[in-house]
Structures are given as C-alpha cells and as structure tokens.
Design an enzyme around this catalytic site. Structure first.
Site, PDB file in Angstrom:
ATOM      1  N   ASP A  71      -6.819   2.106   7.852  1.00  0.00           N
ATOM      2  CA  ASP A  71      -5.510   2.717   8.084  1.00  0.00           C
ATOM      3  C   ASP A  71      -5.667   4.231   8.024  1.00  0.00           C
ATOM      4  O   ASP A  71      -6.786   4.751   8.166  1.00  0.00           O
ATOM      5  CB  ASP A  71      -4.465   2.207   7.085  1.00  0.00           C
ATOM      6  CG  ASP A  71      -4.761   2.601   5.637  1.00  0.00           C
ATOM      7  OD1 ASP A  71      -5.770   3.315   5.381  1.00  0.00           O
ATOM      8  OD2 ASP A  71      -3.985   2.202   4.745  1.00  0.00           O
TER       9      ASP A  71
ATOM     10  N   ASP B  51       0.837  -1.199   0.000  1.00  0.00           N
ATOM     11  CA  ASP B  51       0.000   0.000   0.000  1.00  0.00           C
ATOM     12  C   ASP B  51       0.876   1.255   0.000  1.00  0.00           C
ATOM     13  O   ASP B  51       2.000   1.229   0.513  1.00  0.00           O
ATOM     14  CB  ASP B  51      -0.896   0.029   1.243  1.00  0.00           C
ATOM     15  CG  ASP B  51      -2.017  -0.997   1.183  1.00  0.00           C
ATOM     16  OD1 ASP B  51      -2.394  -1.402   0.067  1.00  0.00           O
ATOM     17  OD2 ASP B  51      -2.511  -1.384   2.260  1.00  0.00           O
TER      18      ASP B  51
END
Length: 229
Positions: free
Chosen positions: A94, A52
């Site tokens: 997140d 990511d």
C-alpha cells in the site's frame, strides 16, 4: 443520552475511523473520553477487527461486558471498497512505503481486469504482508520488515465471496470485496497485480460492513465525543 451504567453493562459503538489513526488509538481515545465524561477510573473498551492506519471506515468497538462478544464480531463477514493502482508495487502493498518496482500495463484491458477477479473468488491461499501486525517469534512482522530482516511467512486460507470492479480510470481500479476474517486486502491487491502479469498496490481502502453493522450507521470520533457532553 447514555449513562455510565450503560457503558459498563456493555455497548456496541460504530465508529468511522479516520485516515492515519490506528485502531488502538481510537480505542484509547474513546476509553479516555468515557472516563473523563463520567469521572470513572476505568472502563473496558476493545475493537472487533483492526483497520490499518491508511484505511478508513467501520470500526466496531465494544464497552464493558460487551467486550466478551468481540471474538464473535471479528469472525463475521466483512465488506471493503477501495482502489488498486496497476503497474507498480510497494513493499507494504500500500502507500505506507514507496514504490519499489514498476511493470508494463500495455497488455491490460478492462475485460482482462474483470475476468481476472474470478481467480480470487472462493477459498484462496494468501500470504499476509510483511508490513503487518501479525506476530512471529514474539515480534510483529512489521518490526522484522522495518529492520530489513527476512522472515518466513506462512500462507493462510481465506474466503472471498465477492470481488467486483466498480470503476476503471486509467491505472486506478475501484473495487468492492466481501471476504472472511483474516483477509488482507493489501495482499489481494498485490496478488491481483501478479495475476495480471504486472504489478499492483492498494492506494485507498474503506471498510463498509462487518456482519450486519454498516459504516452508514457509524459516527465520527468527534461526534461520539460531542454526544458524551
């Protein structure tokens, strides 16, 4: 110093991906730099496992004929370190999105945190984050999420062989995880919060290993480019 023939016949490059870069951007950058350095029109470059943008660490890149090995590298066991923040959740699990809900953490003790990790050892069912690049009906899941559209996500079976708590500082819990291909650490953080009868999200993530490859042996993008000169 490697020659153009070396890259064409196939190299495995270990890159320490910086924060905010996508894995695709790293591949594009290195492909362009190799082409420029050797004045060639094209060179195959691919990565063995996405990280990511908000994650750092080991990105395994393959060039030339070694791109045929990408699937075998992707299938290998991975190790991550990072930080889970207790007491709050985000839609992306997140820091890509803002906190959407907060929860009580008064009941959470260090002993409970460490005991709860045992629930996640072995083969578990996990739902990927809706903010992910997985495709459904020809679209990435994050495209549905950003458009505010609901989408049904299927659970997947993953295997976690180690889940170690390395430090606890207030609501910030540092960890190390060893897991199978396809494991989303963001989902693990979210599920960990639920298991604690609270909420949680991932604030830091670093990939340290893929199989026998270790981030300690990786180079920065800048160092790789400098080595081409």
């Amino acid at each position: 110093m490697l020659k153009v023939e070396d890259y064409q016949s196939g190299q495995v490059l270990l890159i320490d991906k910086p924060l905010h870069w996508t894995s695709f951007q790293v591949v594009n950058k290195l492909r362009w730099e190799i082409r420029q350095a050797f004045h060639i029109k094209k060179i195959k470059v691919g990565h063995a496992g996405t990280l990511d943008p908000l994650a750092t660490g080991l990105l395994v890149l393959c060039t030339g004929k070694m791109t045929k090995q990408i699937d075998s590298f992707q299938a290998q066991i991975k190790e991550y370190t990072g930080t889970i923040v207790l007491g709050s959740t985000t839609p992306s699990f997140d820091l890509e999105t803002e906190i959407d809900e907060t929860f009580s953490t008064n009941h959470i003790t260090e002993a409970l945190i460490k005991e709860t990790t045992k629930q996640f050892i072995g083969e578990i069912q996990q739902f990927p984050p809706v903010f992910s690049a997985i495709k459904k009906d020809g679209k990435r899941l994050y495209e549905f999420a950003r458009a505010g559209e609901d989408v049904e996500i299927n659970a997947r079976t993953v295997n976690i062989s180690e889940f170690e708590i390395t430090n606890i500082d207030g609501l910030e819990v540092d960890f190390r995880v060893v897991c199978s291909k396809g494991t989303y650490i963001r989902s693990l953080a979210n599920d960990f919060g639920k298991a604690l009868q609270s909420g949680a999200h991932l604030s830091v993530l670093r990939r340290t290993k893929i199989g026998d490859f270790h981030v300690d042996n990786a180079v920065t993008i800048e160092s790789f480019i400098e080595g081409l000169k």
